[in-house]
Design a protein around this motif. Sequence first.
Motif, PDB file in Angstrom:
ATOM      1  N   SER A 187       0.835  -1.199   0.000  1.00 19.37           N
ATOM      2  CA  SER A 187       0.000   0.000   0.000  1.00 19.37           C
ATOM      3  C   SER A 187       0.875   1.257   0.000  1.00 19.37           C
ATOM      4  O   SER A 187       0.519   2.275  -0.592  1.00 19.37           O
ATOM      5  N   GLU A 188       2.048   1.159   0.633  1.00 23.40           N
ATOM      6  CA  GLU A 188       2.950   2.315   0.644  1.00 23.40           C
ATOM      7  C   GLU A 188       3.419   2.628  -0.786  1.00 23.40           C
ATOM      8  O   GLU A 188       3.538   3.798  -1.178  1.00 23.40           O
ATOM      9  N   ASN A 189       3.649   1.570  -1.561  1.00 21.79           N
ATOM     10  CA  ASN A 189       4.130   1.751  -2.932  1.00 21.79           C
ATOM     11  C   ASN A 189       3.144   2.494  -3.836  1.00 21.79           C
ATOM     12  O   ASN A 189       3.552   3.075  -4.841  1.00 21.79           O
ATOM     13  N   VAL A 190       1.858   2.446  -3.527  1.00 17.72           N
ATOM     14  CA  VAL A 190       0.888   3.120  -4.401  1.00 17.72           C
ATOM     15  C   VAL A 190       0.587   4.554  -3.954  1.00 17.72           C
ATOM     16  O   VAL A 190      -0.214   5.246  -4.580  1.00 17.72           O
ATOM     17  N   GLY A 191       1.234   4.995  -2.889  1.00 19.28           N
ATOM     18  CA  GLY A 191       1.131   6.400  -2.499  1.00 19.28           C
ATOM     19  C   GLY A 191       1.744   7.276  -3.587  1.00 19.28           C
ATOM     20  O   GLY A 191       2.539   6.798  -4.408  1.00 19.28           O
ATOM     21  N   ALA A 192       1.368   8.565  -3.628  1.00 16.73           N
ATOM     22  CA  ALA A 192       1.871   9.435  -4.704  1.00 16.73           C
ATOM     23  C   ALA A 192       1.871  10.885  -4.254  1.00 16.73           C
ATOM     24  O   ALA A 192       1.104  11.273  -3.368  1.00 16.73           O
ATOM     25  N   GLN A 193       2.758  11.657  -4.859  1.00 15.21           N
ATOM     26  CA  GLN A 193       2.776  13.096  -4.585  1.00 15.21           C
ATOM     27  C   GLN A 193       2.665  13.850  -5.914  1.00 15.21           C
ATOM     28  O   GLN A 193       3.382  13.539  -6.864  1.00 15.21           O
ATOM     29  N   TYR A 194       1.745  14.791  -5.976  1.00 16.00           N
ATOM     30  CA  TYR A 194       1.532  15.594  -7.178  1.00 16.00           C
ATOM     31  C   TYR A 194       1.882  17.040  -6.874  1.00 16.00           C
ATOM     32  O   TYR A 194       1.804  17.469  -5.731  1.00 16.00           O
ATOM     33  N   LYS A 195       2.256  17.780  -7.919  1.00 17.00           N
ATOM     34  CA  LYS A 195       2.362  19.227  -7.728  1.00 17.00           C
ATOM     35  C   LYS A 195       1.407  19.885  -8.717  1.00 17.00           C
ATOM     36  O   LYS A 195       1.355  19.517  -9.894  1.00 17.00           O
ATOM     37  N   LEU A 196       0.649  20.803  -8.161  1.00 21.61           N
ATOM     38  CA  LEU A 196      -0.337  21.505  -8.984  1.00 21.61           C
ATOM     39  C   LEU A 196       0.271  22.804  -9.514  1.00 21.61           C
ATOM     40  O   LEU A 196       1.063  23.421  -8.793  1.00 21.61           O
ATOM     41  N   PRO A 197      -0.050  23.227 -10.742  1.00 21.28           N
ATOM     42  CA  PRO A 197      -1.009  22.578 -11.642  1.00 21.28           C
ATOM     43  C   PRO A 197      -0.411  21.352 -12.322  1.00 21.28           C
ATOM     44  O   PRO A 197       0.806  21.239 -12.450  1.00 21.28           O
ATOM     45  N   ASP A 198      -1.296  20.439 -12.734  1.00 24.08           N
ATOM     46  CA  ASP A 198      -0.879  19.244 -13.463  1.00 24.08           C
ATOM     47  C   ASP A 198      -1.552  19.315 -14.830  1.00 24.08           C
ATOM     48  O   ASP A 198      -2.781  19.215 -14.947  1.00 24.08           O
ATOM     49  N   THR A 199      -0.715  19.532 -15.838  1.00 19.76           N
ATOM     50  CA  THR A 199      -1.263  19.780 -17.182  1.00 19.76           C
ATOM     51  C   THR A 199      -2.049  18.582 -17.710  1.00 19.76           C
ATOM     52  O   THR A 199      -3.166  18.728 -18.202  1.00 19.76           O
ATOM     53  N   GLY A 200      -1.449  17.380 -17.584  1.00 19.94           N
ATOM     54  CA  GLY A 200      -2.076  16.176 -18.139  1.00 19.94           C
ATOM     55  C   GLY A 200      -3.462  15.924 -17.563  1.00 19.94           C
ATOM     56  O   GLY A 200      -4.367  15.483 -18.262  1.00 19.94           O
ATOM     57  N   LEU A 201      -3.622  16.212 -16.280  1.00 23.07           N
ATOM     58  CA  LEU A 201      -4.908  15.945 -15.618  1.00 23.07           C
ATOM     59  C   LEU A 201      -5.806  17.187 -15.615  1.00 23.07           C
ATOM     60  O   LEU A 201      -6.904  17.156 -15.083  1.00 23.07           O
ATOM     61  N   LYS A 202      -5.306  18.260 -16.207  1.00 25.56           N
ATOM     62  CA  LYS A 202      -6.026  19.552 -16.191  1.00 25.56           C
ATOM     63  C   LYS A 202      -6.435  19.898 -14.760  1.00 25.56           C
ATOM     64  O   LYS A 202      -7.581  20.275 -14.481  1.00 25.56           O
ATOM     65  N   ALA A 203      -5.490  19.711 -13.856  1.00 24.03           N
ATOM     66  CA  ALA A 203      -5.763  19.950 -12.435  1.00 24.03           C
ATOM     67  C   ALA A 203      -5.111  21.263 -12.016  1.00 24.03           C
ATOM     68  O   ALA A 203      -3.891  21.389 -12.036  1.00 24.03           O
ATOM     69  N   GLY A 204      -5.920  22.228 -11.651  1.00 23.13           N
ATOM     70  CA  GLY A 204      -5.425  23.539 -11.255  1.00 23.13           C
ATOM     71  C   GLY A 204      -5.176  23.634  -9.766  1.00 23.13           C
ATOM     72  O   GLY A 204      -5.301  22.654  -9.024  1.00 23.13           O
ATOM     73  N   ARG A 205      -4.819  24.850  -9.338  1.00 22.40           N
ATOM     74  CA  ARG A 205      -4.478  25.067  -7.929  1.00 22.40           C
ATOM     75  C   ARG A 205      -5.705  25.408  -7.105  1.00 22.40           C
ATOM     76  O   ARG A 205      -5.886  26.528  -6.627  1.00 22.40           O
ATOM     77  N   ASP A 206      -6.578  24.429  -6.964  1.00 19.01           N
ATOM     78  CA  ASP A 206      -7.770  24.596  -6.144  1.00 19.01           C
ATOM     79  C   ASP A 206      -8.260  23.205  -5.726  1.00 19.01           C
ATOM     80  O   ASP A 206      -7.651  22.196  -6.093  1.00 19.01           O
ATOM     81  N   LEU A 207      -9.341  23.173  -4.963  1.00 17.46           N
ATOM     82  CA  LEU A 207      -9.796  21.866  -4.456  1.00 17.46           C
ATOM     83  C   LEU A 207     -10.273  20.944  -5.569  1.00 17.46           C
ATOM     84  O   LEU A 207     -10.210  19.728  -5.448  1.00 17.46           O
ATOM     85  N   LYS A 208     -10.732  21.543  -6.667  1.00 19.49           N
ATOM     86  CA  LYS A 208     -11.116  20.722  -7.827  1.00 19.49           C
ATOM     87  C   LYS A 208      -9.887  19.984  -8.360  1.00 19.49           C
ATOM     88  O   LYS A 208      -9.954  18.817  -8.733  1.00 19.49           O
ATOM     89  N   GLY A 209      -8.762  20.717  -8.392  1.00 19.11           N
ATOM     90  CA  GLY A 209      -7.500  20.112  -8.835  1.00 19.11           C
ATOM     91  C   GLY A 209      -7.054  19.009  -7.886  1.00 19.11           C
ATOM     92  O   GLY A 209      -6.559  17.956  -8.310  1.00 19.11           O
ATOM     93  N   VAL A 210      -7.238  19.245  -6.589  1.00 21.56           N
ATOM     94  CA  VAL A 210      -6.885  18.233  -5.590  1.00 21.56           C
ATOM     95  C   VAL A 210      -7.692  16.957  -5.838  1.00 21.56           C
ATOM     96  O   VAL A 210      -7.157  15.841  -5.843  1.00 21.56           O
ATOM     97  N   LYS A 211      -8.990  17.147  -6.085  1.00 20.77           N
ATOM     98  CA  LYS A 211      -9.855  15.983  -6.330  1.00 20.77           C
ATOM     99  C   LYS A 211      -9.353  15.156  -7.511  1.00 20.77           C
ATOM    100  O   LYS A 211      -9.322  13.930  -7.474  1.00 20.77           O
ATOM    101  N   LYS A 212      -8.969  15.858  -8.577  1.00 20.21           N
ATOM    102  CA  LYS A 212      -8.533  15.147  -9.786  1.00 20.21           C
ATOM    103  C   LYS A 212      -7.311  14.277  -9.529  1.00 20.21           C
ATOM    104  O   LYS A 212      -7.245  13.136  -9.977  1.00 20.21           O
ATOM    105  N   VAL A 213      -6.334  14.838  -8.810  1.00 20.03           N
ATOM    106  CA  VAL A 213      -5.116  14.041  -8.620  1.00 20.03           C
ATOM    107  C   VAL A 213      -5.363  12.849  -7.689  1.00 20.03           C
ATOM    108  O   VAL A 213      -4.740  11.794  -7.847  1.00 20.03           O
TER     109      VAL A 213
END
Lengths: 288, 193
Positions: free
Chosen positions: A144-170
């Motif tokens: 389970s530790e191996n599937v953890g992940a860290q993202y930095k917003l914005p994320d172009t590929g996921l169209k995830a911006g710097r807001d809670l909507k972006g958090v949800k996407k990642v």
Amino acid sequence: MELKKAMLELMRRATTDLSKDVEDAVKQAYDREGEGTPAKNVFGTIIENIGLAREASTPICQDTGSVIIYVDFPVGDSEKKYREAAEWAAAEATKLQYLRPNAVDPVTCKNSGNNIGTNAPYLHFHQWDKDEVRVRLMLKGGGSENVGAQYKLPDTGLKAGRDLKGVKKVVIDAVQKAQGQGCAPGVIGIGIGGDRVTSFALSKEQFFRKLGEQSTDPDLAALEKELYEDLNKLGIGPMGFGGKTTCLGVYAGKQHRHPATFYVSISYTCWAYRRKQMIIKGSEVTYD
Amino acid sequence: MIKLTTPISEETARSLKVGDEVLLTGTIVTARDAAHKLMIEERPDFIREHLKDGVIYHCGPVVKKDEAGEYSFVAAGTTTSSREEPYQAAVCEEYSVRAVIGKGGMGPKTAEGLQKVGAVYLHAVGGAGSLIGKMVKKVHTVYKLEEFGTPEAFWVCEVEDFPCVVTMDSHGGSLHKDIAAASQKVANDLMGL
């Protein structure tokens, strides 16, 4: 009360006795799945295993995890005695087969054989104003530790911006990528903000909350609820076999960030979600 | 429910399809990260007789040694299989392995290997350590215990009626591929992609 023996008992409980909030969530998941489906069979096996481990006092899962301990202690107390007690208890728990030897030197690849090594067990200390000690233990499996992940917003590929909507996407992306590999259904801890280190730390500390306990921050509570519903629409199901339950709970925490950074860290824990705490007050110890 | 007993013939392995539920009885060999790396880099012979028409189990058990020096499994559920993706197909081919038991499924390289060799991927319930530990009736022998440590050693053991589901077969079928594709569609909708 002997500290090292209390620590050993805490480890025994964590590895063999799944907490009620988790067991209840698994049972509810079993009830939701259709008769004769692979998902229902998996939950049936999980429930049987939980009972057997408790009864026989054997590990719920053979991956008894990394030993992670958080100690909150009063002014004037010593960190050293908790470290010594934790090391003694980890080695003893390994001898008693409550724990598998899980501390490996990454350079020599040699297993220490007793769960003791450089920074193992992991200990986090925090001094507080109370006149009691709280020791919280998490046994976190490697899968389970191996599937953890860290993202930095914005994320172009996921169209995830710097807001809670972006958090949800990642978060959705991380759980989709995890599929059944972290022993779904998982519990998701989200750390929003902070630097890279504190962001992951915050995501993992969320696991000490009880399932069903919402964030006290209304925005985060809403995020947790929405994500819980969305993630369970993915259809990944227990073990990735397909089904209605992909996650058992979602917790989110936040901390201030640098203007230039926006990290979202996702920690994933398997259904064998093992954490216990003990409170030491004078010579009295209570476990939960 | 299909009863499978080791050794498993290529014909039997090829007859299995995704979704088949099996009860496995016979000899299986635990092997995970260090073991797979070794099998590819050094192709050791000591494990050959145990793997021919045999079964690899992705598992790092909790093991007890009694006073007489006999080993037994206390907890022995599956570990995540995807870490062996770089090695699995070649290991199956080198040692004529007919079944790999694990959790979480494996990728396209393994899927291709299963087709070529005539083997299947069997899924057991991850985390069910105590329950599966009871199905391991006897530990025959162990290799590389000192060098690799308990979780990573090759444990050769006997199981009885070990329940698994075929989730990847020798015809290119993979439940994991199907579920991932379906959930990706839902995820894309949720993310507005």
